[in-house]
Design a protein around this motif. Structure first.
Motif, PDB file in Angstrom:
ATOM      1  N   LEU A   5       0.823  -1.368   0.132  1.00  0.00           N
ATOM      2  CA  LEU A   5       0.122  -0.060  -0.130  1.00  0.00           C
ATOM      3  C   LEU A   5       0.732   1.336  -0.041  1.00  0.00           C
ATOM      4  O   LEU A   5       0.375   2.407  -0.646  1.00  0.00           O
ATOM      5  CB  LEU A   5      -0.930   0.219   1.297  1.00  0.00           C
ATOM      6  CG  LEU A   5      -1.860   1.110   1.243  1.00  0.00           C
ATOM      7  CD1 LEU A   5      -3.124   1.065   0.133  1.00  0.00           C
ATOM      8  CD2 LEU A   5      -2.965   0.858   2.430  1.00  0.00           C
ATOM      9  N   LEU A   6       1.896   1.160   0.620  1.00  0.00           N
ATOM     10  CA  LEU A   6       2.865   2.349   0.773  1.00  0.00           C
ATOM     11  C   LEU A   6       3.468   2.521  -0.586  1.00  0.00           C
ATOM     12  O   LEU A   6       3.389   3.572  -1.064  1.00  0.00           O
ATOM     13  CB  LEU A   6       3.998   2.044   1.817  1.00  0.00           C
ATOM     14  CG  LEU A   6       4.964   3.267   2.120  1.00  0.00           C
ATOM     15  CD1 LEU A   6       4.065   4.298   3.014  1.00  0.00           C
ATOM     16  CD2 LEU A   6       5.934   2.822   3.197  1.00  0.00           C
ATOM     17  N   ASP A   7       3.872   1.634  -1.387  1.00  0.00           N
ATOM     18  CA  ASP A   7       4.381   1.884  -2.878  1.00  0.00           C
ATOM     19  C   ASP A   7       3.317   2.518  -3.824  1.00  0.00           C
ATOM     20  O   ASP A   7       3.756   3.518  -4.314  1.00  0.00           O
ATOM     21  CB  ASP A   7       4.947   0.329  -3.293  1.00  0.00           C
ATOM     22  CG  ASP A   7       6.110  -0.019  -2.660  1.00  0.00           C
ATOM     23  OD1 ASP A   7       6.686   0.567  -1.970  1.00  0.00           O
ATOM     24  OD2 ASP A   7       6.351  -1.334  -2.845  1.00  0.00           O
ATOM     25  N   VAL A   8       2.216   1.998  -3.537  1.00  0.00           N
ATOM     26  CA  VAL A   8       0.990   2.279  -4.435  1.00  0.00           C
ATOM     27  C   VAL A   8       0.793   3.802  -4.046  1.00  0.00           C
ATOM     28  O   VAL A   8       0.574   4.522  -4.898  1.00  0.00           O
ATOM     29  CB  VAL A   8      -0.160   1.611  -4.058  1.00  0.00           C
ATOM     30  CG1 VAL A   8      -1.450   2.255  -4.806  1.00  0.00           C
ATOM     31  CG2 VAL A   8      -0.191  -0.044  -4.590  1.00  0.00           C
ATOM     32  N   LEU A   9       1.012   4.222  -2.965  1.00  0.00           N
ATOM     33  CA  LEU A   9       0.842   5.515  -2.482  1.00  0.00           C
ATOM     34  C   LEU A   9       1.795   6.586  -2.971  1.00  0.00           C
ATOM     35  O   LEU A   9       1.448   8.017  -3.680  1.00  0.00           O
ATOM     36  CB  LEU A   9       0.506   5.652  -0.864  1.00  0.00           C
ATOM     37  CG  LEU A   9      -0.839   5.373  -0.323  1.00  0.00           C
ATOM     38  CD1 LEU A   9      -0.777   5.419   1.312  1.00  0.00           C
ATOM     39  CD2 LEU A   9      -1.904   6.259  -0.795  1.00  0.00           C
ATOM     40  N   PHE A  10       2.929   6.340  -2.824  1.00  0.00           N
ATOM     41  CA  PHE A  10       4.033   7.203  -3.130  1.00  0.00           C
ATOM     42  C   PHE A  10       4.955   6.918  -4.147  1.00  0.00           C
ATOM     43  O   PHE A  10       5.569   7.812  -4.666  1.00  0.00           O
ATOM     44  CB  PHE A  10       5.048   7.116  -1.621  1.00  0.00           C
ATOM     45  CG  PHE A  10       4.336   7.864  -0.452  1.00  0.00           C
ATOM     46  CD1 PHE A  10       4.293   9.324  -0.400  1.00  0.00           C
ATOM     47  CD2 PHE A  10       3.779   6.841   0.448  1.00  0.00           C
ATOM     48  CE1 PHE A  10       3.515   9.716   0.656  1.00  0.00           C
ATOM     49  CE2 PHE A  10       3.217   7.552   1.535  1.00  0.00           C
ATOM     50  CZ  PHE A  10       3.258   8.984   1.576  1.00  0.00           C
ATOM     51  N   LEU A  11       5.047   5.919  -4.931  1.00  0.00           N
ATOM     52  CA  LEU A  11       5.805   5.476  -5.995  1.00  0.00           C
ATOM     53  C   LEU A  11       5.234   5.778  -7.304  1.00  0.00           C
ATOM     54  O   LEU A  11       5.932   5.521  -8.527  1.00  0.00           O
ATOM     55  CB  LEU A  11       6.244   4.149  -5.959  1.00  0.00           C
ATOM     56  CG  LEU A  11       7.072   3.705  -4.529  1.00  0.00           C
ATOM     57  CD1 LEU A  11       7.707   2.134  -4.814  1.00  0.00           C
ATOM     58  CD2 LEU A  11       8.240   4.659  -4.513  1.00  0.00           C
ATOM     59  N   SER A  12       4.364   6.532  -7.465  1.00  0.00           N
ATOM     60  CA  SER A  12       3.712   7.023  -8.696  1.00  0.00           C
ATOM     61  C   SER A  12       3.360   8.428  -8.755  1.00  0.00           C
ATOM     62  O   SER A  12       2.514   8.783  -8.051  1.00  0.00           O
ATOM     63  CB  SER A  12       2.750   5.972  -9.360  1.00  0.00           C
ATOM     64  OG  SER A  12       2.065   6.634 -10.394  1.00  0.00           O
ATOM     65  N   GLU A  13       3.835   9.248  -9.398  1.00  0.00           N
ATOM     66  CA  GLU A  13       3.357  10.645  -9.523  1.00  0.00           C
ATOM     67  C   GLU A  13       1.899  10.673 -10.054  1.00  0.00           C
ATOM     68  O   GLU A  13       1.299  11.606  -9.455  1.00  0.00           O
ATOM     69  CB  GLU A  13       4.183  11.682 -10.395  1.00  0.00           C
ATOM     70  CG  GLU A  13       5.649  12.031  -9.958  1.00  0.00           C
ATOM     71  CD  GLU A  13       5.226  12.944  -8.585  1.00  0.00           C
ATOM     72  OE1 GLU A  13       4.529  13.675  -8.560  1.00  0.00           O
ATOM     73  OE2 GLU A  13       6.147  12.689  -7.440  1.00  0.00           O
ATOM     74  N   LYS A  14       1.603  10.058 -11.083  1.00  0.00           N
ATOM     75  CA  LYS A  14       0.375   9.873 -11.566  1.00  0.00           C
ATOM     76  C   LYS A  14      -0.718   9.571 -10.321  1.00  0.00           C
ATOM     77  O   LYS A  14      -1.772  10.250 -10.410  1.00  0.00           O
ATOM     78  CB  LYS A  14      -0.036   8.896 -12.871  1.00  0.00           C
ATOM     79  CG  LYS A  14       0.720   9.421 -13.822  1.00  0.00           C
ATOM     80  CD  LYS A  14       0.619   8.442 -15.277  1.00  0.00           C
ATOM     81  CE  LYS A  14       1.091   8.990 -16.548  1.00  0.00           C
ATOM     82  NZ  LYS A  14       2.662   8.769 -16.450  1.00  0.00           N
ATOM     83  N   ARG A  15      -0.360   8.398  -9.577  1.00  0.00           N
ATOM     84  CA  ARG A  15      -1.369   8.038  -8.579  1.00  0.00           C
ATOM     85  C   ARG A  15      -1.276   8.942  -7.553  1.00  0.00           C
ATOM     86  O   ARG A  15      -2.645   9.482  -6.955  1.00  0.00           O
ATOM     87  CB  ARG A  15      -0.859   6.591  -8.106  1.00  0.00           C
ATOM     88  CG  ARG A  15      -1.197   5.521  -8.802  1.00  0.00           C
ATOM     89  CD  ARG A  15      -1.031   4.167  -8.288  1.00  0.00           C
ATOM     90  NE  ARG A  15       0.436   4.000  -7.737  1.00  0.00           N
ATOM     91  CZ  ARG A  15       1.369   3.345  -8.475  1.00  0.00           C
ATOM     92  NH1 ARG A  15       1.197   2.566  -9.621  1.00  0.00           N
ATOM     93  NH2 ARG A  15       2.333   3.290  -7.820  1.00  0.00           N
ATOM     94  N   LYS A  16      -0.316   9.729  -7.180  1.00  0.00           N
ATOM     95  CA  LYS A  16      -0.326  10.977  -6.101  1.00  0.00           C
ATOM     96  C   LYS A  16      -1.247  11.882  -6.674  1.00  0.00           C
ATOM     97  O   LYS A  16      -2.079  12.356  -5.894  1.00  0.00           O
ATOM     98  CB  LYS A  16       1.066  11.384  -5.809  1.00  0.00           C
ATOM     99  CG  LYS A  16       1.845  10.331  -4.954  1.00  0.00           C
ATOM    100  CD  LYS A  16       3.017  10.825  -4.454  1.00  0.00           C
ATOM    101  CE  LYS A  16       4.221  11.016  -5.623  1.00  0.00           C
ATOM    102  NZ  LYS A  16       5.347  11.579  -5.044  1.00  0.00           N
TER     103      LYS A  16
END
Length: 262
Positions: A5-16
């Motif tokens: 979940l941490l990767d999903v939140l922070f490792l993509s500018e598009k997702r952020k």
């Protein structure tokens, strides 16, 4: 391997960017594409990832944060804002005494937003930088708190008040004593003007160098870790910074006593 979940939140500018956009409320895919300036295929890929992690949901063609997303995304935003503040001027912050900022306000230091550091030129080292003076002169309501004395205080405060600016000062005992001993006439004049208020707090209750808050901008000035002070101001025009600065000013004011006459 499934992403955390941490990767999903922070490792993509598009997702952020998408999560922060949905923090403002539900959006259609067209609104998302238009606001973020993205194409359908790439953003749909990110939407599917976020939906798989139960961070967003879709209902009647509207995408919105899930109940988990409504908890996590505001915290993510606060962390990103804090990172941005320190990353913007890393060398400044490592040399400043940040323990002088009350802990509850230090937790929200990200609210300073898109600030700039301004300094007076060498011919005016004991005055506010000219950019700050300009913004002060254009403001209708001014709140200044200070634990150190600047020679410009008496003339500047009287000048602002004389033209109708609503001005409130919170000084430490040290600053007040300096005004009382060296500028008593100016202090009396200031207190007799219509839209002026002065409060004095214990020296131990204010550790920052100074702060300024108006309806237009806020400015913050700190002491170095060594205890040395150089005249400077971190200036921000962001609404979040103005709110943060006003609450900090009210914090000091709540611990101070009013002065109505000398």
């Amino acid at each position: 391997m499934e992403s955390s979940l941490l990767d999903v939140l922070f490792l993509s500018e598009k997702r952020k960017n998408l999560l922060l956009l949905l923090l403002d409320g539900p959006k259609t895919i067209e609104e998302i594409k238009s606001t973020l300036d993205v194409r359908s295929s790439p953003i749909m890929t990110q939407i599917k990832i976020l939906m798989k992690q139960d961070l967003i949901v879709e209902n009647n063609r509207l995408y919105k944060l899930s109940s988990i997303g409504e908890i996590l995304v505001p915290k993510m935003k606060a962390i990103l804002e804090t990172f941005n503040v320190f990353d913007k001027n890393h060398n400044y912050w490592i040399n400043q005494d940040m323990t002088s900022i009350p802990s509850e306000f230090l937790d929200d230091i990200g609210k300073l937003g898109n600030y700039i550091e301004v300094n007076p030129d060498r011919n005016h080292v004991f005055e506010y930088p000219k950019e700050v003076v300009k913004h002060l002169s254009e403001s209708e309501k001014v709140m200044i708190s200070s634990s150190f004395f600047l020679p410009i205080y008496p003339s500047l405060c009287i000048e602002l008040a004389a033209k109708g600016t609503d001005i409130t000062l919170v000084f430490t005992e040290y600053v007040y004593d300096r005004m009382l001993n060296d500028y008593k006439k100016e202090l009396e004049h200031f207190l007799n003007l219509k839209y002026t208020k002065l409060y004095v707090c214990n020296n131990n209750n204010m550790k920052i160098a100074s702060s300024i808050v108006t309806e237009k901008f806020m400015a913050l000035s700190l002491f170095c870790n060594s205890g040395i002070y150089y005249n400077h101001n971190l200036v921000s025009f962001d609404e979040s910074a103005l709110k943060w600065g006003k609450e900090l000013f009210d914090h000091y004011k709540s611990m101070a006593r009013p002065i109505t006459r000398v």
